[in-house]
Design an enzyme around this catalytic site. Structure first.
Site, short mmCIF file in Angstrom:
data_model
loop_
_atom_site.label_atom_id
_atom_site.label_comp_id
_atom_site.label_asym_id
_atom_site.label_seq_id
_atom_site.Cartn_x
_atom_site.Cartn_y
_atom_site.Cartn_z
N VAL A 9 -27.47 26.54 29.41
CA VAL A 9 -28.07 25.85 28.26
C VAL A 9 -26.95 25.59 27.27
O VAL A 9 -25.93 26.29 27.27
CB VAL A 9 -29.21 26.67 27.61
CG1 VAL A 9 -30.42 26.73 28.52
CG2 VAL A 9 -28.75 28.08 27.26
N SER A 10 -27.12 24.59 26.44
CA SER A 10 -26.01 24.13 25.61
C SER A 10 -25.68 25.04 24.44
O SER A 10 -24.57 25.02 23.92
CB SER A 10 -26.29 22.71 25.10
OG SER A 10 -26.38 21.82 26.19
N SER A 11 -26.63 25.83 23.98
CA SER A 11 -26.37 26.71 22.83
C SER A 11 -27.22 27.97 22.94
O SER A 11 -28.17 28.03 23.72
CB SER A 11 -26.67 25.98 21.52
OG SER A 11 -28.03 25.59 21.48
N GLN A 14 -31.09 27.81 22.57
CA GLN A 14 -31.90 27.12 23.55
C GLN A 14 -32.42 28.10 24.59
O GLN A 14 -31.80 29.12 24.87
CB GLN A 14 -31.08 26.01 24.23
CG GLN A 14 -30.82 24.82 23.31
CD GLN A 14 -30.15 23.68 24.05
OE1 GLN A 14 -29.41 23.88 25.00
NE2 GLN A 14 -30.39 22.47 23.60
N GLN A 38 -23.48 27.66 26.63
CA GLN A 38 -22.44 26.88 25.96
C GLN A 38 -22.40 25.46 26.52
O GLN A 38 -23.07 25.15 27.51
CB GLN A 38 -21.08 27.55 26.08
CG GLN A 38 -20.51 27.61 27.48
CD GLN A 38 -19.20 28.38 27.53
OE1 GLN A 38 -19.21 29.61 27.56
NE2 GLN A 38 -18.09 27.67 27.51
#
Length: 201
Positions: A9-11, A14, A38
């Site tokens: 997941v991007s962050s 999330q 990340q």
């Protein structure tokens, strides 16, 4: 043969639940599910690198969708080829059944998989580029409307306006004025310019 699952997941805020739910239907041990929180701009991700070190020839890797592997077109292709050709690992993309290296290992099957992979990788990177462009356009539009970004400037010292007056009248230098205010010269000049603009409005 060991079976692995990779989640990204991007962050940190999330949720990886949707990807995890997909893996629960598969015979993947929880210790073989690796999660990174990340950006997918490159493959410098700790869990991913740890997983790759563990994987051996004829192991199987599941990912939910191609953009969970990454978002950089060239690096996705390079990483895919490294895993499948050099390490001899099979990869299954759950959202795109044609991207299943266990099937179609003949020339035509490999050719079709490569075409689909390149198209999807391009789409993933193009989406990332469009997001960056929309963000930049949004910031530019907000600045044009007078929206300020970053931390608000700190309060001015009591001596600031007197120092500014003396500096503008030529009675003292900018360096002396900055010392009176106990601030760097560049900061003093910036704040003095800001005050001048505010008075003209």
């Amino acid at each position: 043969m060991n079976i692995y699952g990779y989640i990204r997941v991007s962050s940190r805020d999330q949720n990886e639940g949707r990807q995890m739910d997909a893996f629960r239907e598969l015979p993947i041990s929880s210790k073989n599910i690796f999660i990174d929180k990340q950006s997918g701009k490159d493959f410098e991700r700790p869990s991913y690198k740890c997983m790759v070190r563990k994987m051996k020839k004829e192991d199987l890797l599941y990912i939910k969708s191609i953009d969970r592997l990454g978002r950089n077109y060239e690096e996705i292709l390079e990483q895919w080829r490294f895993l499948t050709k050099e390490k001899g690992i099979d990869i299954v993309v759950l959202d795109m059944p044609i991207l299943d290296t266990r099937r179609g290992k003949d020339l035509m099957g490999t050719f079709l998989s490569d075409i689909v992979l390149q198209v999807l990788s391009f789409v993933a990177e193009n989406e990332r580029t469009n997001i960056r462009q929309r963000q930049a356009e949004g910031i530019a539009a907000a600045k044009a409307r007078g929206v300020r970004f970053g931390r608000p400037p700190g309060s001015l010292p009591e001596s600031f306006h007197e120092a500014c007056r003396l500096w503008k009248s030529g009675e003292i230098t900018g360096t002396m004025a900055a010392k009176m205010c106990e601030m760097p010269l560049s900061t003093f000049r910036y704040r003095a310019e800001g005050c001048s603009k505010a008075k003209m409005l």
